[in-house]
Scaffold this motif. Structure first.
Motif: not given
Length: 379
Positions: A268-271, A302-306, A311-312, A349-351
């Motif tokens: 459920d966490i978006d941010l 490590a894969d850049g998701k932050l 994507g995160f 801004q996030l979606d």
């Protein structure tokens, strides 16, 4: 406590550098900005919640400077986590009718007033003989242990700083912007092995403020309210030499408790806004809060998701590593979360985010406080 109180105003003051200004001056700036955001006057405030790095009676001193006469005054200092804990006490005070408009505020002129990394005036007899460089050595100790136990690498830690910079580059209030690579982090000056200067938070000025009211009043204000869905605090020790396990923080207890109160799951966490005084802290908090298994934090990041677009979404203002860090950072986690949930963050801004998890850290991994915020749609 879920949904009983809401944030209706937020504001910053003296971000980055505020030469010639005291910490009280920029606290006043942030307070007036938050009140304007809420469409309120200073005289409306009847609850003050504050901690500072200087004052022995912080909430009382802030109250005097602002010229207030509040019904409720709370100044417990648990370090950078203080303001997430104040969120809990303000919500309870509002729900109990002890006050009607609560102000949570903090400010420091650490950069222009002193220009040095935060240290401590307390002497710790069982640590002092080893000449630690506080606070960085306490976090370096945990980082070294995490690397030893789980194979976490310096490159993985550096990725946290690089990811924060990608968000800061989209934030006009961020203090540190421009290119930053993993090699830049690794090759910067070593402070306390394995942490370099770029593994450590900024030293800046800055102030923040939040205005809260009871939920039944929240829709009467100019901006969309952001509701407090859950808050939980834990502390297991004060000094790092008494930390039960250098690779597990009390976030492992505060996180599940806050999420249970809020009635949410990780999906459920978006941010996610995590206290990033050092690159090791988001890595361990991601594990302790349950976003990945213990020991997998380094590989998780490590894969850049932050990074922006990865994507995160984590620390979308640039965090303490690239946006602002005036000694204690927790209040700025909440302000960014509120702005994201209200859709006010421009290029970063996030979606359509609905739920944000904020996690504050104080002392030497000492105090951990997790807060869950949500839009009106989550009630």
């Amino acid at each position: 406590m879920r949904g009983t109180a809401a944030i209706v105003g937020v504001g910053h003051g003296g971000m980055g550098e505020a030469p010639g200004r005291s910490h009280f001056d920029i606290i006043a700036d942030a307070t007036h900005a938050a009140l304007a955001d809420a469409g309120l006057k200073l005289s409306d405030v009847d609850g003050v919640f504050s901690a500072t790095m200087i004052n022995s009676m912080p909430a009382v001193s802030v109250t005097e400077y602002l010229g207030l006469r509040p019904k409720v005054t709370e100044g417990t200092n648990t370090g950078g986590s203080s303001f997430l804990a104040h969120l809990q006490w303000a919500a309870l005070a509002l729900d109990a009718g002890l006050c009607e408009v609560a102000l949570i505020t903090y400010g420091s002129n650490q950069k222009t007033g002193a220009g040095k990394f935060v240290s401590t005036s307390e002497v710790v007899p069982f640590e002092a003989p080893y000449k630690p460089r506080y606070p960085v050595s306490a976090y370096a100790l945990a980082a070294a242990r995490h690397m030893y136990e789980f194979g976490t690498t310096r490159e993985q830690l550096a990725e946290v700083a690089v990811a924060a910079r990608t968000w800061a580059n989209l934030n006009p209030e961020a203090y540190a912007t421009g290119p930053l690579t993993i090699d830049d982090v690794l090759n910067s000056r070593m402070l306390s092995s394995p942490l370099t200067v770029r593994d450590c938070c900024l030293v800046t000025d800055g102030a923040g403020a939040i205005i809260m009211v009871k939920a039944d009043r929240a829709k009467d204000f100019p901006k969309a309210p952001v509701y407090v869905l859950g808050v939980a605090a834990e502390n297991w020790h004060r000094w790092v030499s008494s930390m039960p396990d250098l690779t597990v923080s009390a976030a492992s207890r505060s996180g599940p408790r806050a999420m249970e109160m809020a009635g949410v799951t990780h999906a459920d966490i978006d941010l996610t806004m995590l206290y990033d005084a050092f690159t090791i802290t988001p890595v361990m908090f991601l594990e302790d809060l349950g976003f990945c298994p213990k020991g997998e934090g380094g590989r998780f990041v490590a894969d850049g998701k932050l990074r922006h677009g990865g994507g995160f979404p984590l620390n979308t203002n640039g965090g303490g590593l690239s946006c602002v860090h005036p000694g204690m950072y927790g209040l700025f986690l909440l302000i960014e979360a509120v702005r994201q949930l209200r859709g006010e963050c421009g290029a970063r801004q996030l979606d359509n985010p609905q739920i944000a998890l904020c996690h504050g850290n104080g002392g030497h991994w000492s105090s951990q406080v997790t807060a869950i915020l949500g839009t009106g749609a989550t009630l």
